[in-house]
Structures are given as C-alpha cells and as structure tokens.
Motif scaffolding. Structure first.
Motif, PDB file in Angstrom:
ATOM      1  N   ARG A  49       0.841  -1.192   0.000  1.00 40.23           N
ATOM      2  CA  ARG A  49       0.000   0.000   0.000  1.00 40.23           C
ATOM      3  C   ARG A  49       0.880   1.247   0.000  1.00 40.23           C
ATOM      4  NH1 ARG A  49      -4.459   2.028   4.569  1.00 40.23           N
ATOM      5  NH2 ARG A  49      -5.363   3.705   3.284  1.00 40.23           N
ATOM      6  N   VAL A  51       0.562   5.438   0.019  1.00 42.16           N
ATOM      7  CA  VAL A  51      -0.306   6.603   0.214  1.00 42.16           C
ATOM      8  C   VAL A  51       0.531   7.863   0.078  1.00 42.16           C
ATOM      9  CG1 VAL A  51      -1.899   7.794   1.769  1.00 42.16           C
ATOM     10  CG2 VAL A  51      -1.775   5.287   1.794  1.00 42.16           C
ATOM     11  N   ASP A  61      -4.115   7.008  -2.825  1.00 45.14           N
ATOM     12  CA  ASP A  61      -4.040   5.823  -1.962  1.00 45.14           C
ATOM     13  C   ASP A  61      -4.182   4.600  -2.856  1.00 45.14           C
ATOM     14  OD1 ASP A  61      -4.320   3.816  -0.082  1.00 45.14           O
ATOM     15  OD2 ASP A  61      -5.784   4.888   1.142  1.00 45.14           O
TER      16      ASP A  61
END
Length: 233
Positions: A49, A51, A61
């Motif tokens: 992930r 962001v 994101d």
C-alpha cells in the motif's frame, strides 16, 4: 529487441516486508506530497500500500495484493484519488477471485457521483501497482509487454511496454552509483495515438546488483496528468 508476448512475469527477486517514505515532487524539485509505503508478505502473498498525502489535502491511496509463486500475479487492486491535485475524484477496486469491479467517480465538484459495478476478468499479465517491481525482475536486455487496468471510469486494458533504455550515473547520498533507466510506454494503438500524441514515457531508475532497488520514477499519477517525480526521502 523484440517484446516478449503477453504473459505473467517470472519472479527473479522475491518481495518481503518493506516500509518506506517516498517523496513526490515536481520536476523543478518542489515537494508536493509525503508518501508512506507499507508492504507485508505472508509466504507467497504480498500486500503493498502506497499513500501520498499532499500539502493541499489531496490523497493518492493505492493498494495492490499479489502472489509471487514462480510468477507475479495481481490478485486485487484498489486506488483512491481525491482533492484539488486531481481533476476527478476516483475510488476503484477490482478482484481476480470474484471477477468483479466497482468504481465510484465524480468528474468535478458539480457533477453527481457515478457508481459502476460489473464483471471484469483480470488477464495473467495485468499489473496495476506493480510496474516498478517488475522492472527489478526483468532479464538484462528484455522487453516486456504487460497490461494495466485503466478506470476511465469504466475499466479497460492498456498495454504497457517495459524496456531498458540506458545506464545512468546517479548519486545515492554522496555515493556515485549506476542505475538502469527503464521506459514504460503505453501502447495505445494507431487510432488512439492520433488522438493523444503527447503521452510521455514513464521513466524509472533501478539500481542493479544482487538486490535491485528502486531509485527514482518520473511520470504522471493519472491519465494525461503532469509529470511528477517519486524518490526516496
């Protein structure tokens, strides 16, 4: 050089647990957003992930879940883009196992939200959120054609050609090194290329060796967006 036919990319270097804080800048060097990258590996299944939080309150994101058992295979993907740094508001997700996608899209602040849902089969060579990982795993001199799902807002496949362009000198802190500069080029076809003639190549530098590492990327975060630079903090 001839591009290899479409298919999953072989794993040469497995991914593991990673935490990083990349910075998003303009090409002039102005800091636009602070990034937070978290990658967790559970055996052959990896969740990554990234962001970016912008100074103006915007957010990018992006989450990719993938397997790395012999070949890289995208299992699920989700992206959110909202705020004044983006011309449109987008929240989109797609899942290989269910074969389903969902898109929430707003063209501008005055437009109503559109919600699209349906079925979409992910090809074996679809790699949203994984392109820099693929570059670390390319054989020297190889040219790969892979695909990404572009949400426009309905999902469609776009072929991306990955190829090494040159070896460039770079500085890692004060230490001189050499990095391979890769080009990631959308293959839009003749008709689309006539309509959109000025899409720049995405450039990515990878420091090679026994443990290849990402060094820098220059490209847009959205279709026809400005070219921004991502680099370690």
């Amino acid at each position: 050089m001839v591009a290899r036919r479409a298919g999953p990319v072989t794993v040469r270097f497995t991914e593991g647990v990673t935490r990083g804080f990349p910075v998003l800048r303009s090409l002039a060097g102005t800091k636009l957003a602070q990034g937070d990258l978290v990658q967790v590996a559970h055996e052959d299944r990896v969740e990554s992930r990234l962001v970016f939080r912008f100074a103006d309150g915007s957010v990018h994101d992006e989450t990719a879940i993938y397997s790395q058992r012999g070949v890289f295979r995208l299992l699920a993907y989700r992206v959110v883009q909202r705020g004044p740094s983006f011309p449109e508001t987008l929240e989109a997700s797609i899942d290989r196992e269910s074969g389903r996608y969902e898109v929430r899209y707003r063209g501008d602040e005055d437009s109503p939200e559109q919600v699209l849902r349906g079925r979409f089969e992910l090809p074996d060579d679809s790699y949203n959120g994984l392109l820099t990982i693929l570059l670390k795993n390319l054989e020297p001199g190889a040219v790969e054609n892979v695909q990404i799902v572009a949400f426009t807002p309905k999902p469609r496949l776009v072929t991306i050609q990955l190829r090494a362009a040159s070896e460039d000198p770079v500085l890692v802190g004060d230490v001189p090194m050499r990095a391979t500069r890769f080009l990631m080029r959308p293959q839009l076809g003749l008709f689309a290329s006539l309509l959109v003639a000025d899409i720049p190549d995405i450039k990515c530098w990878i420091v090679g060796g026994e443990a290849p590492a990402f060094f820098r990327l220059e490209g847009p975060l959205y279709f026809m967006g400005p070219v921004w630079r991502i680099e370690p903090n």
